[in-house]
Scaffold this motif. Structure first.
Motif, PDB file in Angstrom:
ATOM      1  N   THR A   1      -6.020 -10.485   2.310  1.00  0.00           N
ATOM      2  CA  THR A   1      -5.594  -9.497   3.302  1.00  0.00           C
ATOM      3  C   THR A   1      -4.435 -10.028   4.148  1.00  0.00           C
ATOM      4  O   THR A   1      -3.658  -9.246   4.700  1.00  0.00           O
TER       5      THR A   1
ATOM      6  N   ARG B   1     -20.937  -3.145   1.188  1.00  0.00           N
ATOM      7  CA  ARG B   1     -20.360  -4.083   2.147  1.00  0.00           C
ATOM      8  C   ARG B   1     -19.958  -5.393   1.466  1.00  0.00           C
ATOM      9  O   ARG B   1     -18.895  -5.947   1.748  1.00  0.00           O
TER      10      ARG B   1
ATOM     11  N   ARG C   1       0.802  -1.222   0.000  1.00  0.00           N
ATOM     12  CA  ARG C   1       0.000   0.000   0.000  1.00  0.00           C
ATOM     13  C   ARG C   1       0.832   1.268   0.000  1.00  0.00           C
ATOM     14  O   ARG C   1       0.299   2.356  -0.229  1.00  0.00           O
TER      15      ARG C   1
ATOM     16  N   VAL D   1     -16.930   4.140  -4.656  1.00  0.00           N
ATOM     17  CA  VAL D   1     -17.216   2.733  -4.384  1.00  0.00           C
ATOM     18  C   VAL D   1     -18.694   2.449  -4.623  1.00  0.00           C
ATOM     19  O   VAL D   1     -19.066   1.389  -5.141  1.00  0.00           O
TER      20      VAL D   1
ATOM     21  N   GLN E   1     -16.869  -4.845  -0.462  1.00  0.00           N
ATOM     22  CA  GLN E   1     -15.739  -4.766   0.463  1.00  0.00           C
ATOM     23  C   GLN E   1     -15.258  -6.169   0.844  1.00  0.00           C
ATOM     24  O   GLN E   1     -14.045  -6.451   0.847  1.00  0.00           O
ATOM     25  N   ARG E   2     -16.173  -7.047   1.155  1.00  0.00           N
ATOM     26  CA  ARG E   2     -15.799  -8.417   1.540  1.00  0.00           C
ATOM     27  C   ARG E   2     -15.164  -9.156   0.370  1.00  0.00           C
ATOM     28  O   ARG E   2     -14.192  -9.900   0.553  1.00  0.00           O
TER      29      ARG E   2
ATOM     30  N   LYS F   1     -12.043   1.141  -2.416  1.00  0.00           N
ATOM     31  CA  LYS F   1     -11.686   2.560  -2.394  1.00  0.00           C
ATOM     32  C   LYS F   1     -10.197   2.739  -2.653  1.00  0.00           C
ATOM     33  O   LYS F   1      -9.781   3.626  -3.410  1.00  0.00           O
ATOM     34  N   TRP F   2      -9.376   1.892  -2.051  1.00  0.00           N
ATOM     35  CA  TRP F   2      -7.932   1.983  -2.249  1.00  0.00           C
ATOM     36  C   TRP F   2      -7.578   1.730  -3.706  1.00  0.00           C
ATOM     37  O   TRP F   2      -6.727   2.428  -4.269  1.00  0.00           O
TER      38      TRP F   2
ATOM     39  N   PHE G   1     -13.413  -7.885  -2.096  1.00  0.00           N
ATOM     40  CA  PHE G   1     -12.052  -7.391  -2.305  1.00  0.00           C
ATOM     41  C   PHE G   1     -11.122  -7.830  -1.175  1.00  0.00           C
ATOM     42  O   PHE G   1      -9.938  -8.087  -1.409  1.00  0.00           O
ATOM     43  N   GLY G   2     -11.636  -7.911   0.018  1.00  0.00           N
ATOM     44  CA  GLY G   2     -10.806  -8.384   1.120  1.00  0.00           C
ATOM     45  C   GLY G   2     -10.339  -9.811   0.902  1.00  0.00           C
ATOM     46  O   GLY G   2      -9.183 -10.145   1.163  1.00  0.00           O
TER      47      GLY G   2
ATOM     48  N   VAL H   1      -7.006  -5.486  -0.603  1.00  0.00           N
ATOM     49  CA  VAL H   1      -7.182  -4.086  -0.237  1.00  0.00           C
ATOM     50  C   VAL H   1      -8.623  -3.696  -0.541  1.00  0.00           C
ATOM     51  O   VAL H   1      -9.346  -4.433  -1.213  1.00  0.00           O
ATOM     52  N   THR H   2      -9.026  -2.528  -0.095  1.00  0.00           N
ATOM     53  CA  THR H   2     -10.415  -2.120  -0.267  1.00  0.00           C
ATOM     54  C   THR H   2     -10.669  -1.610  -1.684  1.00  0.00           C
ATOM     55  O   THR H   2      -9.745  -1.173  -2.377  1.00  0.00           O
TER      56      THR H   2
END
Length: 287
Positions: A122, A206, A90, A194, A209-210, A221-222, A212-213, A218-219
């Motif tokens: 992650t 949500r 990151r 996002v 997010q899961r 957004k990242w 991508f995790g 990473v998120t």
């Protein structure tokens, strides 16, 4: 001294399977430094983006740093006899080149390495794992041995693909799904948040997010921010007479302070300072 390495081959949606930005930030490769890339065979392209090799040649005793802004993907790197899978970094990554050397890498697509790891990505973010921890000492050792005997990039690619085929991951349709999402995030400039991504693919933020995790590390957004910052640095280097505020707006940053903060944190210089540095005979390197 800062440079932008511009790999001029930016594709369009629907015409490519590329899922990684073509930009990466470098500082100071004003010595004999080279980056070569090689296409991946079609049967491996669902997981692997490309192969690459860096090589350098410095007078004895000299050390020079090369710095880049990482992509949201895993690189399986062979150097000095070791094979290590590096997760998404990151922060800026700096490597000190010394003497004469080379490094070879297999660049996986975002999400493409997860079936090899077998755990949420992650766990590999900002870190790495020896391939022997995944394949065992014998198989990883044979892989490293074959790479050590290769002299040309084509030979390295042939050896790498032979061993990757010996360890096929279990099929997972989510890999292609993640790839489709990444394509949109990388190439579609109308997608700026996002929530835009989630709506496009009928997911809740949500759930995205899961996803991508587990598969990217990473998120979302990242990832959106990193792709925009790659492009911002490239544009500021190539068009340093343009106001950086125009570049920010074109990339979806309508809050200038937000852009300055994100750019400075990622690159280590403000947009204005970076543009000025590029204008003072520190032009972009293209390959």
């Amino acid at each position: 001294m800062w440079f932008i390495l511009v790999l001029v081959d930016e594709p369009q949606i629907g015409r490519t399977r590329h899922t990684a930005s073509e930009y990466g930030l470098l500082n100071g490769p004003s010595f004999d430094f080279r980056l070569d890339r090689a296409e991946v065979s079609p049967d491996l392209a669902g997981h692997v983006e490309r192969h690459w090799m860096t090589s350098w040649n410095l007078p004895g005793g000299q050390r020079r740093p090369v710095t880049l802004l990482p992509h949201p993907c895993v690189n399986l790197v062979y150097e000095g006899g070791a094979l290590i899978a590096f997760g998404v970094g990151r922060e800026l990554f700096t490597y000190a080149c010394e003497g004469t050397g080379r490094a070879f890498g297999v660049k996986f697509r975002p999400g493409g390495f997860q079936p090899y790891l077998g755990r949420p990505m992650t766990e590999l973010t900002d870190g790495g794992i020896p391939l022997s921890a995944l394949w065992g000492e014998i198989d990883a050792g044979l892989f490293a041995h074959d790479l050590s005997r290769a002299r040309r990039l084509d030979d390295l690619v042939e050896a790498a693909e032979f061993h990757l085929r010996r360890h096929p991951p279990r099929p997972d349709p989510q890999i292609d799904h993640v790839g489709e999402i990444i394509q949109v995030m990388l190439h579609d400039r109308t997608v700026q948040r996002v929530e835009d991504v989630a709506e496009r693919f009928s997911l809740s933020p949500r759930s995205l997010q899961r996803l991508f995790g587990k598969y990217v590390g990473v998120t979302p957004k990242w990832v959106l921010q990193r792709y925009r910052l790659h492009e911002a640095a490239a544009r500021l280097a190539a068009e340093h007479t343009r106001p950086w505020a125009e570049v920010a707006v074109e990339l979806g940053y309508f809050d200038q302070s937000h852009f300055i903060r994100d750019f400075t944190r990622a690159v280590g210089m403000t947009p204005a300072a970076y543009s000025e540095a590029c204008a003072q005979d520190r032009a972009p390197i293209s390959t």
